[in-house]
Enzyme design. Structure first.
Site, PDB file in Angstrom:
ATOM      1  CB  SER A 200      69.154 -24.069  58.882  1.00  0.00           C
ATOM      2  OG  SER A 200      68.076 -24.073  57.960  1.00  0.00           O
TER       3      SER A 200
ATOM      4  CG  HIS B 154      63.555 -36.711  51.287  1.00  0.00           C
ATOM      5  ND1 HIS B 154      62.536 -36.698  52.204  1.00  0.00           N
ATOM      6  CD2 HIS B 154      63.994 -35.440  51.194  1.00  0.00           C
ATOM      7  CE1 HIS B 154      62.348 -35.465  52.631  1.00  0.00           C
ATOM      8  NE2 HIS B 154      63.225 -34.676  52.032  1.00  0.00           N
TER       9      HIS B 154
ATOM     10  CB  CYS C 179      71.833 -19.528  59.538  1.00  0.00           C
ATOM     11  SG  CYS C 179      70.428 -19.816  58.461  1.00  0.00           S
TER      12      CYS C 179
END
Length: 122
Positions: free
Chosen positions: A63, A68, A83
């Site tokens: 994944s 940010h 996952c």
């Protein structure tokens, strides 16, 4: 019931402002976090904003990990979504703490894709 993935959201407050604006450092932190959780790295992409701030994503076979940053606020928002059963997203946290040095970390844990396998396979 089976869980297809695990997603942790990290709210990081009181981070070192210099680290939050350090694009090469953020990229290295992402790579180290991938190694720490046992994931398979596909690629890393970061972007430095003007006058400040960095966004980055590590694309994983399992994944992704994203960040940010808002250096002016000492804040970073991160997602670690994995996952598979061999990758442990919480194992990224020490690497993240080591680089960003936050005063406060809030971890939100989300179980993704809860499915009844027997029903799906029927």
């Amino acid at each position: 019931m089976k869980q297809l993935g695990k997603h942790i959201i990290l709210e990081l407050w009181g981070c070192e402002k210099q680290a939050l604006d350090d694009q090469p450092g953020v990229e290295k932190m992402l790579v180290n976090a991938v190694k720490a959780c046992g994931a398979t790295l596909i690629c890393v992409k970061t972007h430095k904003f003007s006058p400040q701030g960095v966004t980055g994503v590590a694309v994983l076979a399992e994944s992704h990990i994203s960040i940010h940053t808002w250096p002016e606020l000492g804040y970073a928002a991160m997602d670690v979504f994995t996952c598979g059963e061999h990758v442990i997203p919480e194992d990224t946290i020490p690497e993240i703490r080591n680089f960003l040095k936050p005063d406060k970390v809030e971890v939100i844990d989300i179980k993704r894709g809860i499915v009844d396998i027997e029903e799906v396979l029927a």
